[in-house]
Design a protein around this motif. Sequence first.
Motif, short mmCIF file in Angstrom:
data_model
loop_
_atom_site.label_atom_id
_atom_site.label_comp_id
_atom_site.label_asym_id
_atom_site.label_seq_id
_atom_site.Cartn_x
_atom_site.Cartn_y
_atom_site.Cartn_z
N LEU A 58 -70.45 -13.45 48.63
CA LEU A 58 -70.28 -13.86 47.22
C LEU A 58 -70.46 -12.53 46.53
N LYS A 59 -71.55 -11.69 46.68
CA LYS A 59 -71.59 -10.55 45.93
C LYS A 59 -70.31 -9.41 46.44
N SER A 60 -69.98 -9.39 47.77
CA SER A 60 -69.03 -8.65 48.18
C SER A 60 -67.72 -8.97 47.58
N ALA A 61 -67.48 -10.12 47.60
CA ALA A 61 -66.15 -10.64 46.70
C ALA A 61 -65.90 -10.41 45.19
N ALA A 62 -67.20 -10.28 44.51
CA ALA A 62 -67.14 -9.94 43.30
C ALA A 62 -67.04 -8.58 43.02
N ARG A 63 -67.76 -7.81 44.18
CA ARG A 63 -67.25 -6.33 43.87
C ARG A 63 -66.14 -5.86 44.23
N GLU A 64 -65.49 -6.57 45.34
CA GLU A 64 -64.00 -6.48 45.74
C GLU A 64 -63.15 -6.74 44.38
N LEU A 65 -63.42 -7.73 43.86
CA LEU A 65 -62.38 -8.13 42.78
C LEU A 65 -62.70 -6.91 41.60
N ALA A 66 -63.65 -6.71 41.12
CA ALA A 66 -64.08 -5.57 40.32
C ALA A 66 -63.30 -4.35 40.57
N ALA A 67 -63.51 -3.96 41.66
CA ALA A 67 -62.81 -2.66 42.32
C ALA A 67 -61.28 -2.88 41.98
N GLY A 68 -60.86 -3.83 42.47
CA GLY A 68 -59.33 -4.14 42.26
C GLY A 68 -58.73 -4.03 40.81
N LEU A 69 -59.71 -4.75 39.78
CA LEU A 69 -59.51 -4.60 38.45
C LEU A 69 -59.60 -3.29 37.87
N ARG A 70 -60.67 -2.43 38.42
CA ARG A 70 -60.87 -1.12 37.77
C ARG A 70 -59.72 -0.25 38.47
N TYR A 71 -59.26 -0.52 39.83
CA TYR A 71 -58.16 0.41 40.12
C TYR A 71 -56.75 0.21 39.26
N ALA A 72 -56.55 -1.26 38.95
CA ALA A 72 -55.38 -1.54 38.21
C ALA A 72 -55.46 -0.82 36.80
N ARG A 73 -56.57 -0.93 36.29
CA ARG A 73 -56.87 0.03 34.95
C ARG A 73 -56.65 1.33 34.96
N THR A 74 -56.89 1.96 36.06
CA THR A 74 -56.99 3.46 36.34
C THR A 74 -55.66 3.58 36.64
N HIS A 75 -54.95 2.87 37.44
CA HIS A 75 -53.33 3.05 37.61
C HIS A 75 -52.63 2.77 36.42
N ALA A 76 -52.86 2.09 35.77
CA ALA A 76 -52.26 2.09 34.24
C ALA A 76 -52.36 3.22 33.38
N LEU A 77 -53.60 3.63 33.38
CA LEU A 77 -53.75 4.74 32.46
C LEU A 77 -53.07 6.06 32.90
N ILE A 78 -53.22 6.44 34.12
CA ILE A 78 -52.66 7.60 35.08
C ILE A 78 -50.98 7.61 35.23
N SER A 79 -50.56 6.21 35.55
CA SER A 79 -49.17 6.25 35.64
C SER A 79 -48.35 6.09 34.42
N ARG A 80 -49.31 5.68 33.36
CA ARG A 80 -48.52 5.44 32.15
C ARG A 80 -47.59 3.94 32.06
#
Length: 170
Positions: A58-80
């Motif tokens: 359960l904790k691993s799934a929450a962390r993996e989803l959060a990491a995916g969301l953070r990656y998507a946010r960072t990708h949007a900021l960097i790639s514009r």
Amino acid sequence: MVPMVSRAVKVKPATSPAGNKRSGGFTLLELLLVLALAAIMMVLVPMKVSSALPGTQLKSAARELAAGLRYARTHALISREESTLVLDTEKRNFRVSGRNRVYSIPASVDIDMLTAESETRGDHVGGIRFFPDGGSTGGRITVSHGERGFGVDVDWLTGKVRILDVEPEG
């Protein structure tokens, strides 16, 4: 200053009650007792570990989803350009823009998603979109098992991702 005096000390070897010299080894009884304790531990420890496994997943799934969301946010900021995490609650997986990998979620974990209506794609598929300015459509992905749950929250204004303890809906 006090002069140092050295003195030799004799040490007697250990003897058994019968007067025989005893070796420093273990008796057969001691060895059997240690083997019995080891066998008991080999049976009990996996039972404890397996009972903790759903909480770990359960904790691993929450962390993996959060990491995916953070990656998507960072990708949007960097790639514009906009970036999205798309979650399929029926197939129990998600993917992130800019990555080819599909991430799976364990069967023991219940998933629920709250997102903007514009980001839903059918009954079981939805997404959270991030914009180049750092904002997002916002939402929450809840993962739970039994009495325990985590909410992965995305703030719509800042795009900030947080993991919170939540009570699962009954």
